[in-house]
Design an enzyme around this catalytic site. Sequence first.
Site, PDB file in Angstrom:
ATOM      1  N   ARG A  69     -69.510 -43.687-104.517  1.00  0.00           N
ATOM      2  CA  ARG A  69     -68.843 -42.552-105.151  1.00  0.00           C
ATOM      3  C   ARG A  69     -67.418 -42.971-105.512  1.00  0.00           C
ATOM      4  O   ARG A  69     -66.633 -43.332-104.632  1.00  0.00           O
ATOM      5  CB  ARG A  69     -68.816 -41.350-104.189  1.00  0.00           C
ATOM      6  CG  ARG A  69     -68.079 -40.158-104.791  1.00  0.00           C
ATOM      7  CD  ARG A  69     -68.026 -38.976-103.841  1.00  0.00           C
ATOM      8  NE  ARG A  69     -67.167 -37.951-104.436  1.00  0.00           N
ATOM      9  CZ  ARG A  69     -66.146 -37.361-103.828  1.00  0.00           C
ATOM     10  NH1 ARG A  69     -65.843 -37.677-102.583  1.00  0.00           N
ATOM     11  NH2 ARG A  69     -65.431 -36.461-104.465  1.00  0.00           N
ATOM     12  N   HIS A 113     -60.479 -36.120-109.581  1.00  0.00           N
ATOM     13  CA  HIS A 113     -59.990 -36.294-108.205  1.00  0.00           C
ATOM     14  C   HIS A 113     -58.466 -36.231-108.238  1.00  0.00           C
ATOM     15  O   HIS A 113     -57.778 -37.171-107.868  1.00  0.00           O
ATOM     16  CB  HIS A 113     -60.500 -37.606-107.616  1.00  0.00           C
ATOM     17  CG  HIS A 113     -60.476 -37.645-106.119  1.00  0.00           C
ATOM     18  ND1 HIS A 113     -61.577 -38.004-105.354  1.00  0.00           N
ATOM     19  CD2 HIS A 113     -59.490 -37.372-105.227  1.00  0.00           C
ATOM     20  CE1 HIS A 113     -61.253 -37.959-104.068  1.00  0.00           C
ATOM     21  NE2 HIS A 113     -59.985 -37.589-103.964  1.00  0.00           N
ATOM     22  N   GLU A 158     -62.730 -31.427-104.071  1.00  0.00           N
ATOM     23  CA  GLU A 158     -61.890 -30.595-103.212  1.00  0.00           C
ATOM     24  C   GLU A 158     -60.940 -29.678-103.971  1.00  0.00           C
ATOM     25  O   GLU A 158     -59.696 -29.789-103.837  1.00  0.00           O
ATOM     26  CB  GLU A 158     -61.094 -31.476-102.243  1.00  0.00           C
ATOM     27  CG  GLU A 158     -61.953 -32.292-101.313  1.00  0.00           C
ATOM     28  CD  GLU A 158     -61.161 -33.078-100.277  1.00  0.00           C
ATOM     29  OE1 GLU A 158     -61.797 -33.566 -99.327  1.00  0.00           O
ATOM     30  OE2 GLU A 158     -59.927 -33.172-100.393  1.00  0.00           O
ATOM     31  N   ASN A 281     -67.210 -32.497 -98.038  1.00  0.00           N
ATOM     32  CA  ASN A 281     -66.300 -33.404 -97.345  1.00  0.00           C
ATOM     33  C   ASN A 281     -65.914 -32.756 -96.019  1.00  0.00           C
ATOM     34  O   ASN A 281     -65.425 -31.624 -96.000  1.00  0.00           O
ATOM     35  CB  ASN A 281     -65.041 -33.655 -98.167  1.00  0.00           C
ATOM     36  CG  ASN A 281     -65.318 -34.421 -99.446  1.00  0.00           C
ATOM     37  OD1 ASN A 281     -66.429 -34.907 -99.669  1.00  0.00           O
ATOM     38  ND2 ASN A 281     -64.311 -34.550-100.296  1.00  0.00           N
ATOM     39  N   TYR A 283     -63.800 -33.396 -92.313  1.00  0.00           N
ATOM     40  CA  TYR A 283     -62.913 -34.190 -91.472  1.00  0.00           C
ATOM     41  C   TYR A 283     -62.700 -33.573 -90.095  1.00  0.00           C
ATOM     42  O   TYR A 283     -62.687 -34.289 -89.100  1.00  0.00           O
ATOM     43  CB  TYR A 283     -61.575 -34.419 -92.186  1.00  0.00           C
ATOM     44  CG  TYR A 283     -61.719 -35.383 -93.343  1.00  0.00           C
ATOM     45  CD1 TYR A 283     -61.739 -36.750 -93.125  1.00  0.00           C
ATOM     46  CD2 TYR A 283     -61.894 -34.920 -94.639  1.00  0.00           C
ATOM     47  CE1 TYR A 283     -61.906 -37.654 -94.175  1.00  0.00           C
ATOM     48  CE2 TYR A 283     -62.063 -35.812 -95.700  1.00  0.00           C
ATOM     49  CZ  TYR A 283     -62.071 -37.168 -95.462  1.00  0.00           C
ATOM     50  OH  TYR A 283     -62.253 -38.054 -96.492  1.00  0.00           O
ATOM     51  N   GLU A 342     -67.727 -37.178 -98.241  1.00  0.00           N
ATOM     52  CA  GLU A 342     -66.637 -37.868 -97.551  1.00  0.00           C
ATOM     53  C   GLU A 342     -66.696 -37.550 -96.072  1.00  0.00           C
ATOM     54  O   GLU A 342     -66.856 -36.390 -95.681  1.00  0.00           O
ATOM     55  CB  GLU A 342     -65.249 -37.444 -98.069  1.00  0.00           C
ATOM     56  CG  GLU A 342     -64.852 -37.983 -99.413  1.00  0.00           C
ATOM     57  CD  GLU A 342     -63.446 -37.552 -99.810  1.00  0.00           C
ATOM     58  OE1 GLU A 342     -62.608 -37.324 -98.909  1.00  0.00           O
ATOM     59  OE2 GLU A 342     -63.202 -37.434-101.017  1.00  0.00           O
TER      60      GLU A 342
END
Length: 437
Positions: A69, A113, A158, A281, A283, A342
């Site tokens: 990606r 992005h 995002e 994504n 985290y 991600e």
Amino acid sequence: MFLWGTATAAYQIEGAVHEDGRGVSVWDTFAHEPGRTRDGHTGDVACDHYRRWREDVALMSGVGLNAYRFSIAWPRVQPAGSGAVNEKGLDFYDRLVDALLAAGIQPVPTLFHWDLPQALQDRGGWMSRGTAERFAEYAEIAARRLADRVPLWITLNEPFVHMAFGYAMGVHAPGLALMTDALPAAHHQLLGHGLAVRALRAAGARQVALTNNCTPVRAASADEADVKAAEAYDALHNRLFNDPVLLGEYPDLSAYTASLGFVQDGDLETIAAPLDALGINYYHPTRIAAPTAEGLPFTDAGVTGHPTTAFGWPVVPDGLRELLTGLEARYGAALPPIVVTENGCSQDDVLTGRGTIEDGGRIAFLRDHIEAMRRAMAEGVDVRGYFVWSLLDNFEWAEGYHQRFGLVHVDFATQRRTPKASYAWLKEFLAGQNTDT
């Protein structure tokens, strides 16, 4: 085929910001303004991927990935964000896609992005409805060149983070501090996504996705004020960007005393265009308490009791399972297959005297998060891929070069690449996987 890949972004790795007709992006402008990034770092050179892409494709092939990606730099393809197309910019991505396919790696490009052409920012950026329309035009340009070889496209990366950090708090480009007045930037990104879905499919794209940064939101206590604050934060971070796409409606945003007067007839139908996948994504989770001062209707209370990354983020692998199963419970049949686009961590990586990087913390992070993903799959969540952030140490936005997320260490003075222990671990792990998971 289950996608096992790594992820990068154009401004974070490409460098060559003045090469071959590339235009100026908001990050070029922002990073060169004093005080905006740590130690004044910029992405002018980054990982020099624009020149070293063959070496980087070889690194992907060496670890055994079957997908990659990356993001296409809008100002490299269309320097002013509208009008003339820069063929040399498209040629770069043409070569990259062909090289990936020759190596048995599926290209998964993201169209945006965060590197908006500065010329569009000068006309309002994502606060302007016109930017959504220009984005669809750019998507068509990219797809006309690449759609015959690219199975899966991602429109935005995002949009919550770009709105919150770039337009609400001003810590990312374009550096505006509009707080809740930044909500039009959310809507226009989503509108741009919907218009781009239509343009991509018309230009031959086979599969289209959107990538959202999501977090499981936990109330700091069972107190009603904390629970209410957590609901308000969940609406802003998660539901604002998932509900319109999956359900065709915005969540309750009354906690923000926000008007949605910028939403026009037909917008939500455009935004809710069917998707082939939803990129997620992840985290860390978020712990929310009642507000302590006037302003936002919540306070970030911080997640405690867990180890942290070099970025100070809590390491909570089961949060990924919690997030994925929570999405399944909330959206049910409206939820398309998920790709974890991600997941990764920053560590204080140091070259040893032997020239190696022993990043055992990253290995544990990846192992435990993959296991959490698999537990979610066992509970019925349809997950089709997992991408490690990131292939390379790179320009980490406002942190400059101080946060290292890569499987491969980059000496930014020499551009020498050194695979870390986590690279070797992932290679061994992938060798034992089948094409299903």
